[in-house]
Design an enzyme around this catalytic site. Sequence first.
Site, PDB file in Angstrom:
ATOM      1  N   ASP A  41      63.532  20.327  99.101  1.00 10.91           N
ATOM      2  CA  ASP A  41      63.734  21.299  99.930  1.00 10.91           C
ATOM      3  C   ASP A  41      63.267  22.362  99.401  1.00 10.91           C
ATOM      4  OD1 ASP A  41      65.171  21.285  97.841  1.00 10.91           O
ATOM      5  OD2 ASP A  41      66.949  20.990  98.768  1.00 10.91           O
ATOM      6  N   GLY A  42      62.867  22.360  98.024  1.00 10.58           N
ATOM      7  CA  GLY A  42      61.619  23.471  97.744  1.00 10.58           C
ATOM      8  C   GLY A  42      63.097  23.735  96.013  1.00 10.58           C
ATOM      9  N   GLU A  43      63.932  23.696  96.645  1.00 11.19           N
ATOM     10  CA  GLU A  43      64.738  23.875  95.024  1.00 11.19           C
ATOM     11  C   GLU A  43      64.158  22.914  94.347  1.00 11.19           C
ATOM     12  OE1 GLU A  43      69.300  23.580  95.196  1.00 11.19           O
ATOM     13  OE2 GLU A  43      68.778  24.886  97.346  1.00 11.19           O
ATOM     14  N   GLN A 100      53.710  48.389  92.490  1.00 13.03           N
ATOM     15  CA  GLN A 100      54.597  48.860  93.385  1.00 13.03           C
ATOM     16  C   GLN A 100      55.716  49.635  92.260  1.00 13.03           C
ATOM     17  OE1 GLN A 100      54.733  48.565  96.655  1.00 13.03           O
ATOM     18  NE2 GLN A 100      56.367  49.114  97.426  1.00 13.03           N
ATOM     19  N   HIS A 134      51.757  53.066  85.425  1.00 13.54           N
ATOM     20  CA  HIS A 134      50.815  54.096  86.583  1.00 13.54           C
ATOM     21  C   HIS A 134      51.864  55.324  86.911  1.00 13.54           C
ATOM     22  CE1 HIS A 134      48.186  56.350  89.198  1.00 13.54           C
ATOM     23  NE2 HIS A 134      48.598  56.390  89.963  1.00 13.54           N
ATOM     24  N   ASP A 173      38.518  53.304  89.147  1.00 10.53           N
ATOM     25  CA  ASP A 173      39.852  54.271  89.946  1.00 10.53           C
ATOM     26  C   ASP A 173      40.148  54.721  88.663  1.00 10.53           C
ATOM     27  OD1 ASP A 173      41.600  52.843  88.599  1.00 10.53           O
ATOM     28  OD2 ASP A 173      41.699  51.067  90.451  1.00 10.53           O
ATOM     29  N   LYS A 196      38.549  55.650  94.298  1.00  5.82           N
ATOM     30  CA  LYS A 196      38.936  55.033  94.917  1.00  5.82           C
ATOM     31  C   LYS A 196      40.085  55.574  95.905  1.00  5.82           C
ATOM     32  CE  LYS A 196      41.651  50.473  93.587  1.00  5.82           C
ATOM     33  NZ  LYS A 196      41.630  49.663  93.210  1.00  5.82           N
ATOM     34  N   ARG A 198      41.711  52.817  98.799  1.00  7.65           N
ATOM     35  CA  ARG A 198      42.590  52.270  99.162  1.00  7.65           C
ATOM     36  C   ARG A 198      42.826  52.109 100.835  1.00  7.65           C
ATOM     37  NH1 ARG A 198      42.899  46.948  97.229  1.00  7.65           N
ATOM     38  NH2 ARG A 198      42.361  46.931  95.739  1.00  7.65           N
ATOM     39  N   ASP A 223      38.581  46.800  84.618  1.00 13.29           N
ATOM     40  CA  ASP A 223      40.016  46.836  85.117  1.00 13.29           C
ATOM     41  C   ASP A 223      41.182  45.971  84.538  1.00 13.29           C
ATOM     42  OD1 ASP A 223      42.270  48.620  87.146  1.00 13.29           O
ATOM     43  OD2 ASP A 223      40.579  47.573  88.411  1.00 13.29           O
TER      44      ASP A 223
HETATM   45  C1  R5P Z   1      45.110  48.403  91.211  1.00  7.90           C
HETATM   46  O1  R5P Z   1      45.768  49.346  90.676  1.00  7.90           O
HETATM   47  C2  R5P Z   1      44.561  47.519  89.932  1.00  7.90           C
HETATM   48  O2  R5P Z   1      43.951  48.173  89.202  1.00  7.90           O
HETATM   49  C3  R5P Z   1      43.264  46.959  90.509  1.00  7.90           C
HETATM   50  O3  R5P Z   1      42.773  47.975  90.536  1.00  7.90           O
HETATM   51  C4  R5P Z   1      43.101  45.707  91.730  1.00  7.90           C
HETATM   52  O4  R5P Z   1      44.562  45.413  92.218  1.00  7.90           O
HETATM   53  C5  R5P Z   1      42.508  45.229  92.280  1.00  7.90           C
HETATM   54  O5  R5P Z   1      42.547  44.582  93.427  1.00  7.90           O
HETATM   55  P1  R5P Z   1      41.417  43.990  94.180  1.00  7.90           P
HETATM   56  O6  R5P Z   1      40.286  43.072  92.954  1.00  7.90           O
HETATM   57  O7  R5P Z   1      42.498  43.008  95.387  1.00  7.90           O
HETATM   58  O8  R5P Z   1      40.562  44.719  94.737  1.00  7.90           O
END
Ligand code: R5P
Length: 304
Positions: A41-43, A100, A134, A173, A196, A198, A223
């Site tokens: 069941d995934g547990e 997030q 960030h 970015d 950048k 998005r 990155d």
């Molecule tokens: C975002 O703010 C991160 O620093 C990366 O630039 C991002 O997660 C890269 O995602 P993806 O490879 O899907 O473009």
Amino acid sequence: MSAARPPTLVAALPDDAALGAALARSLRCDSTVLALHRFPDGEALVRLDAPLKDRRVVLAASLRQPDAVTLPLLFAADAARELGARQVGLVAPYLAYMRQDKRFRPGEAVTSRSYARLLSGHFDWLVTVDPHLHRWHSLDQIYTVPAQVVAAAPQIARWLARHIARPLLVGPDSESAQWVQEVARLAGAPWTVMAKTRRGDRDVRVKLAARGPWPGHTPVLLDDIVSTGHTMVAAAAALARAGLAAPVCVVVHALFDAQAQQRLRDAGVARVVSCDTIAHPTNAIRMAPALARAARGMMAVRAQ
Ligand code: R5P
């Protein structure tokens, strides 16, 4: 005479057995791999096959695919404590849910904060590598347990010194500026960051604002995370439009979905390397010794 130091045990999640072994080597201690069974069941059923009484337990888990990994991890932390561990710390080379960091649209969950609350309730301390800070400037803003960040920049700069003759560090970015600037400083190399936009998970536009001159330099796209690879692909295209050579891509956390590596190859990227914070074929830069040093510091402080 001072009391004997409680012995340390590294317990790794099954996918992080190599990380656990590397940490245990650096910490000169025992290690074990968590036994994890999934019921139909995934547990999850979690078992720690090692004595835990009076030990300092370091759980080792890289938190990619966090929804699947987090519950077993928390079960293990609770079990270790119930079975007598004196302290339970977490070495999570990749810390999930940091992107997030605000409610981008009304009603959204700020998962970085909720996730921090969840982990803080189960561990005595946390060590990680370059979390995506960030809008949060420090982990202390959301984690209520001591949290130490290990920087990948020194290891990346060392790798560049060995492998790339005249690097030009390029961030895709503005958020990447913090890592790009530091690696460039350590490597004594020029740097720039792109702009950048998005528009969706897979729709990324990137513009190179500065134009050099950087004659004879190899562009190194740097990155913190590659997930789908679309950011790196857009950045590589912007470099090509500016007449620069095929870039080397360096990433701290290689989340890489199933197509990301192929996307980068198709974009003409010369080489892709990553830190080993997430096990991946591109891993070339080792973080375990630095993580072990940080964990040792955390254990000592907690023991006082
Ligand atoms: C975002 O703010 C991160 O620093 C990366 O630039 C991002 O997660 C890269 O995602 P993806 O490879 O899907 O473009």
